[in-house]
Design a protein around this motif. Structure first.
Motif, PDB file in Angstrom:
ATOM      1  N   THR A 101       0.818  -1.220   0.000  1.00  0.00           N
ATOM      2  CA  THR A 101       0.000   0.000   0.000  1.00  0.00           C
ATOM      3  C   THR A 101       0.848   1.265   0.000  1.00  0.00           C
ATOM      4  O   THR A 101       0.305   2.376   0.019  1.00  0.00           O
ATOM      5  N   PHE A 137       2.680   3.888  -1.916  1.00  0.00           N
ATOM      6  CA  PHE A 137       2.562   4.290  -3.322  1.00  0.00           C
ATOM      7  C   PHE A 137       3.024   5.726  -3.500  1.00  0.00           C
ATOM      8  O   PHE A 137       2.747   6.592  -2.671  1.00  0.00           O
ATOM      9  N   ARG A 185       0.909  -2.863  -6.728  1.00  0.00           N
ATOM     10  CA  ARG A 185       0.725  -2.061  -5.515  1.00  0.00           C
ATOM     11  C   ARG A 185      -0.697  -1.523  -5.472  1.00  0.00           C
ATOM     12  O   ARG A 185      -1.402  -1.500  -6.485  1.00  0.00           O
ATOM     13  N   LYS A 186      -1.114  -1.091  -4.298  1.00  0.00           N
ATOM     14  CA  LYS A 186      -2.460  -0.544  -4.115  1.00  0.00           C
ATOM     15  C   LYS A 186      -2.380   0.919  -3.726  1.00  0.00           C
ATOM     16  O   LYS A 186      -1.581   1.304  -2.878  1.00  0.00           O
ATOM     17  N   ARG A 187      -3.238   1.719  -4.363  1.00  0.00           N
ATOM     18  CA  ARG A 187      -3.296   3.134  -4.038  1.00  0.00           C
ATOM     19  C   ARG A 187      -4.746   3.554  -3.858  1.00  0.00           C
ATOM     20  O   ARG A 187      -5.667   2.869  -4.322  1.00  0.00           O
ATOM     21  N   PRO A 188      -4.994   4.689  -3.206  1.00  0.00           N
ATOM     22  CA  PRO A 188      -6.359   5.191  -3.053  1.00  0.00           C
ATOM     23  C   PRO A 188      -6.970   5.490  -4.415  1.00  0.00           C
ATOM     24  O   PRO A 188      -6.332   6.097  -5.267  1.00  0.00           O
ATOM     25  N   SER A 189      -8.179   5.076  -4.630  1.00  0.00           N
ATOM     26  CA  SER A 189      -8.857   5.270  -5.903  1.00  0.00           C
ATOM     27  C   SER A 189      -8.921   6.748  -6.262  1.00  0.00           C
ATOM     28  O   SER A 189      -9.287   7.593  -5.440  1.00  0.00           O
ATOM     29  N   VAL A 215       0.666   9.398  -3.520  1.00  0.00           N
ATOM     30  CA  VAL A 215       0.550   9.664  -2.094  1.00  0.00           C
ATOM     31  C   VAL A 215       1.811  10.411  -1.708  1.00  0.00           C
ATOM     32  O   VAL A 215       2.913  10.040  -2.102  1.00  0.00           O
ATOM     33  N   HIS A 240      -6.886   2.029   0.343  1.00  0.00           N
ATOM     34  CA  HIS A 240      -6.139   1.633  -0.851  1.00  0.00           C
ATOM     35  C   HIS A 240      -6.925   0.540  -1.582  1.00  0.00           C
ATOM     36  O   HIS A 240      -6.852  -0.638  -1.231  1.00  0.00           O
ATOM     37  N   ASP A 241      -7.681   0.942  -2.568  1.00  0.00           N
ATOM     38  CA  ASP A 241      -8.569  -0.011  -3.227  1.00  0.00           C
ATOM     39  C   ASP A 241      -8.328  -0.148  -4.732  1.00  0.00           C
ATOM     40  O   ASP A 241      -9.039  -0.881  -5.411  1.00  0.00           O
ATOM     41  N   GLU A 243      -5.700  -1.342  -7.653  1.00  0.00           N
ATOM     42  CA  GLU A 243      -4.487  -2.093  -7.918  1.00  0.00           C
ATOM     43  C   GLU A 243      -3.766  -1.512  -9.140  1.00  0.00           C
ATOM     44  O   GLU A 243      -4.393  -1.258 -10.168  1.00  0.00           O
TER      45      GLU A 243
END
Length: 386
Positions: A162, A164, A212-216, A221, A233-234, A236
């Motif tokens: 998470t 990013f 990796r996952k980041r906030p939509s 970040v 973090h939704d 991909e």
């Protein structure tokens, strides 16, 4: 008293404020700042007490109060902004990497010659006094002929899936990330200290998180920002850059070396280390203890030199501001680099300079491209121009 120059800054992220502080400590005047939007420019100007907030690069370059520009924007803007500043007759200090490709950086080297301005790359790690001391000891022959160099640059800020930032995307920061972002600092530092170029590399790179996952809806970040609310973090995102790497090195002198780089080593926030072995003695340094230089001996007790201008070579003494017992660190390295840069502006921009030049910034990009080629082709690769 040294001449004071008007300085404008491009970029308001993590490294921008560090430049602002160090420029002022180096005796120069920050006259304006440009962010990624007029609102960001204005907010930064108010926060840091800067007289002018620019709405565009054109407005900045048209400002007659500006003699020099510091570029701290994301990597993909460096070449274009550096070229524009030089064409406008402004001196330039650009954060690394100088450009996204060696073709771009080579063009910048030529443009600097044509425009006759001073232009450098911000490899600040050179400017810890004990790194200059190590260079002086090698140059005078105290260490003896170089045998091998080992070291690392490790961090943990991208350890989690998470974590990013724009740097993880090749489109934003370039095809190499960990090596280009922090490994180049080590490579520049070591080549500066030993006075010897890396001529061939054998690299093995590692992507710890292929996704990796980041906030939509967010493109990035903020790096090192601890006071933000925790986002969800939704989204991909496939990752096309490396988190870590190991590189075998061949130096022009015949010496060998190896470098380990990681942005996924838990607990290591920003640790640069090197150990240089010569036939007479060895030298070791760690950025987490930057005021100590280990001097390894075979036939007598090894030594620990604690930074004290009274005990340093003239080269190192020139960038050690405070008396012994008064530690100097990260922010001081920027101040010392900027002192050297601005102290050179009244002199010719041709010939050797006391700051990292565009030619050295270009050389680092050529080296990075050789590292990437080595990894992809699974073989030793010679560095072009060696």
């Amino acid at each position: 008293m040294s001449t004071s120059f008007g300085v404008a800054l491009i970029g308001t992220g993590f490294i921008g404020p560090i430049h602002i502080e160090a420029v002022r400590r180096a005796g120069q005047q920050v006259v304006g700042i440009l962010g990624s939007s007029p609102a960001r420019s204005q907010a930064a100007a108010e926060k840091y007490g800067i007289p002018r907030a620019y709405g565009s690069l054109e407005e900045l370059l048209a400002d007659r109060a500006v003699q020099a520009v510091h570029i701290t924007s994301p990597n993909r803007h460096h070449a274009e902004q550096t070229a524009a500043a030089m064409r406008a007759g402004k001196h330039v200090l650009c954060e690394k990497p100088l450009a996204m490709t060696s073709a771009e950086s080579a063009a910048l080297v030529e443009l600097a010659k044509e425009t006759g301005v001073h232009a450098g790359v911000c490899y600040n790690v050179r400017f810890y006094p004990l790194c200059h001391e190590a260079r002086a000891r090698i140059a005078t022959g105290e260490v003896g002929p170089l045998l091998h160099v080992t070291g690392s640059y490790v961090q943990d800020w991208l350890l989690k899936e998470t974590d990013f930032n724009w740097r993880v995307l090749a489109s934003e920061g370039g095809e190499l990330r960990a090596i280009a972002d922090i490994g180049t600092h080590w490579l520049d530092l070591v080549q500066f200290i030993v006075g010897d170029e890396v001529t061939a590399v054998c690299a093995d790179l590692q992507t710890v998180h292929p996704v990796r996952k980041r906030p939509s809806g967010m493109t990035s970040v903020e790096t090192f920002q601890a006071d933000r609310a925790t986002p969800v973090h939704d989204e991909e995102v496939p990752i096309d850059t490396e988190d870590a790497g190991n590189i075998l090195l061949q130096f022009a002198s015949g010496a060998k070396g190896n470098l380990h780089v990681s942005q996924t080593t838990a607990g290591r926030k920003n640790c640069i280390r090197y150990e240089i072995a010569g036939r007479s003695e060895a030298l070791g340094w760690n950025s987490e203890c930057p005021n100590e230089l280990w001097i390894g001996q075979r036939d007598r007790a090894s030594e620990l030199l604690v930074r004290d201008p009274a005990l340093l070579s003239p080269l190192a003494r020139g960038i050690a501001t405070y008396p012994g017992g008064h530690n100097e660190g990260f922010s001081d390295s920027f101040k010392q680099l900027f002192r050297m840069f601005y102290g050179s502006l009244s002199k010719s921009p041709t010939g050797p300079q006391p700051y990292p030049t565009l030619a050295e910034g270009h050389r680092e990009i050529v080296l990075c491209e050789a590292i990437l080629k080595s990894h992809r082709e699974r073989r030793w690769v010679e560095v072009p121009g060696s």
